[in-house]
Design a protein around this motif. Structure first.
Motif, PDB file in Angstrom:
ATOM      1  N   GLY A 164       0.852  -1.180   0.000  1.00 17.35           N
ATOM      2  CA  GLY A 164       0.000   0.000   0.000  1.00 17.35           C
ATOM      3  C   GLY A 164       0.891   1.234   0.000  1.00 17.35           C
ATOM      4  N   LEU A 165       0.274   2.410   0.094  1.00 14.95           N
ATOM      5  CA  LEU A 165       1.049   3.651   0.126  1.00 14.95           C
ATOM      6  C   LEU A 165       1.489   3.925   1.564  1.00 14.95           C
ATOM      7  CD1 LEU A 165       2.061   6.303  -1.144  1.00 14.95           C
ATOM      8  CD2 LEU A 165      -0.197   7.272  -0.669  1.00 14.95           C
ATOM      9  N   PRO A 166       2.803   3.854   1.849  1.00 20.33           N
ATOM     10  CA  PRO A 166       3.248   4.030   3.246  1.00 20.33           C
ATOM     11  C   PRO A 166       2.842   5.409   3.776  1.00 20.33           C
ATOM     12  CG  PRO A 166       5.056   3.250   1.837  1.00 20.33           C
ATOM     13  CD  PRO A 166       3.925   3.633   0.925  1.00 20.33           C
ATOM     14  N   PRO A 167       2.176   5.457   4.940  1.00 17.93           N
ATOM     15  CA  PRO A 167       1.707   6.742   5.482  1.00 17.93           C
ATOM     16  C   PRO A 167       2.834   7.747   5.721  1.00 17.93           C
ATOM     17  CG  PRO A 167       0.662   4.925   6.639  1.00 17.93           C
ATOM     18  CD  PRO A 167       1.707   4.315   5.749  1.00 17.93           C
ATOM     19  N   HIS A 190      -7.846   3.272  -3.692  1.00 17.00           N
ATOM     20  CA  HIS A 190      -7.135   2.165  -4.361  1.00 17.00           C
ATOM     21  C   HIS A 190      -5.622   2.164  -4.125  1.00 17.00           C
ATOM     22  CE1 HIS A 190      -7.437  -0.733  -8.075  1.00 17.00           C
ATOM     23  NE2 HIS A 190      -7.291  -1.349  -6.918  1.00 17.00           N
ATOM     24  N   LEU A 191      -5.206   2.575  -2.892  1.00 16.75           N
ATOM     25  CA  LEU A 191      -3.778   2.565  -2.568  1.00 16.75           C
ATOM     26  C   LEU A 191      -3.505   1.818  -1.263  1.00 16.75           C
ATOM     27  CD1 LEU A 191      -2.853   6.228  -3.594  1.00 16.75           C
ATOM     28  CD2 LEU A 191      -2.197   4.126  -4.767  1.00 16.75           C
ATOM     29  N   GLY A 192      -4.339   0.831  -0.959  1.00 13.48           N
ATOM     30  CA  GLY A 192      -4.103   0.006   0.221  1.00 13.48           C
ATOM     31  C   GLY A 192      -5.215   0.106   1.245  1.00 13.48           C
ATOM     32  N   TRP A 193      -5.306  -0.925   2.079  1.00 17.80           N
ATOM     33  CA  TRP A 193      -6.434  -1.068   3.000  1.00 17.80           C
ATOM     34  C   TRP A 193      -6.016  -0.828   4.447  1.00 17.80           C
ATOM     35  CZ3 TRP A 193      -6.091  -3.660  -1.579  1.00 17.80           C
ATOM     36  CH2 TRP A 193      -7.232  -3.649  -2.400  1.00 17.80           C
ATOM     37  N   PRO A 194      -7.012  -0.495   5.295  1.00 15.49           N
ATOM     38  CA  PRO A 194      -6.728  -0.400   6.725  1.00 15.49           C
ATOM     39  C   PRO A 194      -6.311  -1.775   7.256  1.00 15.49           C
ATOM     40  CG  PRO A 194      -9.066   0.064   6.247  1.00 15.49           C
ATOM     41  CD  PRO A 194      -8.402  -0.291   4.962  1.00 15.49           C
ATOM     42  N   PRO A 195      -5.653  -1.817   8.397  1.00 10.34           N
ATOM     43  CA  PRO A 195      -5.406  -0.694   9.310  1.00 10.34           C
ATOM     44  C   PRO A 195      -4.207   0.179   8.943  1.00 10.34           C
ATOM     45  CG  PRO A 195      -4.538  -2.703  10.263  1.00 10.34           C
ATOM     46  CD  PRO A 195      -5.201  -3.106   8.966  1.00 10.34           C
ATOM     47  N   LEU A 196      -3.353  -0.276   8.011  1.00 12.70           N
ATOM     48  CA  LEU A 196      -2.111   0.468   7.788  1.00 12.70           C
ATOM     49  C   LEU A 196      -2.219   1.594   6.772  1.00 12.70           C
ATOM     50  CD1 LEU A 196       0.812  -2.095   7.974  1.00 12.70           C
ATOM     51  CD2 LEU A 196      -0.277  -0.737   9.742  1.00 12.70           C
ATOM     52  N   PHE A 197      -3.152   1.483   5.832  1.00 17.47           N
ATOM     53  CA  PHE A 197      -3.172   2.439   4.722  1.00 17.47           C
ATOM     54  C   PHE A 197      -4.528   3.116   4.612  1.00 17.47           C
ATOM     55  CE2 PHE A 197      -0.619  -1.357   3.580  1.00 17.47           C
ATOM     56  CZ  PHE A 197       0.642  -0.786   3.646  1.00 17.47           C
ATOM     57  N   GLY A 198      -4.538   4.328   4.089  1.00 15.94           N
ATOM     58  CA  GLY A 198      -5.810   5.007   3.866  1.00 15.94           C
ATOM     59  C   GLY A 198      -5.606   6.478   3.567  1.00 15.94           C
ATOM     60  N   PRO A 199      -6.628   7.112   2.971  1.00  9.69           N
ATOM     61  CA  PRO A 199      -6.515   8.535   2.585  1.00  9.69           C
ATOM     62  C   PRO A 199      -6.190   9.447   3.758  1.00  9.69           C
ATOM     63  CG  PRO A 199      -8.541   7.549   1.708  1.00  9.69           C
ATOM     64  CD  PRO A 199      -7.910   6.517   2.581  1.00  9.69           C
ATOM     65  N   LEU A 200      -6.788   9.177   4.934  1.00  9.14           N
ATOM     66  CA  LEU A 200      -6.563  10.076   6.078  1.00  9.14           C
ATOM     67  C   LEU A 200      -5.154   9.911   6.640  1.00  9.14           C
ATOM     68  CD1 LEU A 200      -9.968   9.978   8.013  1.00  9.14           C
ATOM     69  CD2 LEU A 200      -9.334  11.248   5.974  1.00  9.14           C
ATOM     70  N   LYS A 201      -4.498   8.799   6.322  1.00  5.49           N
ATOM     71  CA  LYS A 201      -3.121   8.587   6.781  1.00  5.49           C
ATOM     72  C   LYS A 201      -2.117   9.213   5.825  1.00  5.49           C
ATOM     73  CE  LYS A 201      -3.711   4.286   9.391  1.00  5.49           C
ATOM     74  NZ  LYS A 201      -5.173   4.417   9.561  1.00  5.49           N
TER      75      LYS A 201
END
Length: 445
Positions: free
Chosen positions: A96-99, A122-133
């Motif tokens: 995913g996209l590293p926060p 479409h750049l990775g799933w929680p818990p590690l990745f997400g738009p707010l991160k």
């Protein structure tokens, strides 16, 4: 002083970055579409700048989005080796996209911009990745790739519509829901003096092939939406029309709130077209490094800066917009993450201010490699090498490698030097098949 800083901030432009999904080069009227379905976008092009040589970072979805949000070749990150990111990596915590990676929204947010993503992540799933991160303060849309326009479910039937980090159930046709949310966002921003970045990432016109009137079709394919038995040219262009109407409402809201003049609106696609798309005058489509897979519509509109009616032959690519937006906002990139994209600001001011450059692409699918320098395009598919003169042969039909052996050697070596700087593709990376290979029935089957 703080008053000087607020004066600077108020002079900074707003940014609206609109990405269509699987929209081909010739699917808009201003790119000579055979079916006219984009009057709003055509007007934006007429009132701004149209690029003839705009490219996506990849011929498939999530890798382009890595390039777009980081301003760098996506091949520098492991997650972008997935073609595309699929549900199978949800449990893989490294993909995913590293926060911690600086992004367009994170750098703008740090400088006082408001930031929102409306649409596809479409750049990775929680818990590690997400738009707010990764720098967005607000998010509304699906986390994965293609979702149904009425059920808001993935191809396996899982519901995927989120507001910030919460799953939400909202009734409506997804393209319209995204347009509504974008309009609401710019109206809210108008009440505040801070400039904003709105990333509006439509899922249209990606499959499933559903217009506003196709709820019955959505019910029919529910849970199995990766289908070839649906859709038509008429459906496809109607989906584009729905998106275009929503963009029209967004432009109207910007005009009504007095924000339009100092808002840089960019419209493009994440890759070349898929089955119903028109790639003329190119060949190839999504998943191919032929021009039809990577050449995309690209329009920029900014009344305060961009002269109306411009057309430019500047080679541009998805990742350039991070450099361009930072330049326009008078901000620097992160010192440890030098941008691979270049600022297009000089071209926005003067369409003839062209810069020479070389662009590179890589696809695990069919082991493809491509380089474009000026009129020349070097292409490798498996062990076969091609050299095309795009100025004479935009359809990539005449392989002139035998006529220019020295150029082929030069580009092969140049490509190899570039690739040494990128992360190697791991053996377990996912390779999606082009729909033509995956889904067309074999004779007698």
């Amino acid at each position: 002083s703080s008053s000087n800083r607020s004066a600077l901030v108020s002079a900074r432009p707003n940014f609206v970055f609109i990405v269509a999904d699987d929209l081909g080069y010739a699917d808009l009227g201003c790119y000579n579409a055979r079916i006219k379905a984009s009057p709003v976008l055509d007007r934006l092009a007429a009132g701004g700048l149209r690029f003839t040589d705009g490219y996506s970072n990849s011929p498939v979805c999530s890798p382009t989005r890595f390039g777009l949000i980081t301003g760098r070749y996506q091949y520098r990150l492991r997650g972008a080796a997935e073609e595309p990111l699929s549900d199978r990596v949800k449990s893989n915590l490294s993909i995913g996209l590293p926060p911690e990676h600086p992004t367009l929204p994170s750098l703008l947010k740090d400088a006082g911009y408001r930031t929102a993503l409306v649409g596809k992540w479409h750049l990775g799933w929680p818990p590690l990745f997400g738009p707010l991160k990764s720098g967005y303060q607000e998010f509304f849309g699906p986390r994965s790739g293609g979702v149904d326009y009425f059920w808001h479910t993935t191809r396996s039937g899982a519901h995927d519509l989120h507001e910030n980090d919460e799953e939400v159930h909202v009734e409506g046709y997804l393209t319209d829901l995204l347009s509504d949310r974008a309009v609401d966002y710019v109206r809210r921003c108008a009440q505040d003096s801070a400039p904003f970045l709105l990333s509006l990432h439509y899922t249209a016109p990606h499959w499933p092939w559903e217009t506003r009137d196709d709820k019955a079709e959505a019910d029919r394919v529910h849970g199995t939406i990766n289908h070839t038995d649906g859709g038509s040219l008429a459906t496809y262009y109607r989906m584009i029309e729905h998106m275009d109407e929503g963009i029209g409402r967004l432009v109207h809201a910007l005009r009504e709130t007095g924000q339009l003049d100092n808002t840089l609106i960019v419209f493009t696609s994440d890759n070349g077209g898929e089955r119903y798309s028109d790639t003329w005058p190119f060949i190839g489509q999504k998943m191919d490094l032929l021009e039809g897979g990577i050449r995309v519509p690209l329009i920029a509109h900014w009344p305060a800066v961009i002269p109306a009616g411009g057309v430019t032959g500047q080679m541009a690519i998805s990742m350039d917009w991070m450099a361009t937006f930072l330049d326009a906002a008078q901000l620097a990139a992160h010192p440890q993450f030098a941008l691979d994209g270049m600022s297009l600001l000089p071209v926005l001011r003067n369409p003839d201010a062209l810069s020479e450059r070389t662009l590179y692409w890589r696809m695990n699918h069919r082991k493809q490699a491509a380089l474009r320098a000026g009129r020349w395009k070097y292409l490798r598919i498996g062990e076969y090498e091609y050299l095309f003169d795009l100025a004479r042969d935009s359809r990539e039909r005449a392989n002139v490698a035998g006529l220019h052996p020295a150029l082929v050697v030069e580009y092969r070596e140049q490509y190899a030097r570039w690739e040494r700087d990128m992360v190697p593709i791991p053996p377990d990376a996912f390779v999606g098949l082009a729909y033509s290979e995956r889904e067309l029935p074999r004779s007698g089957a």
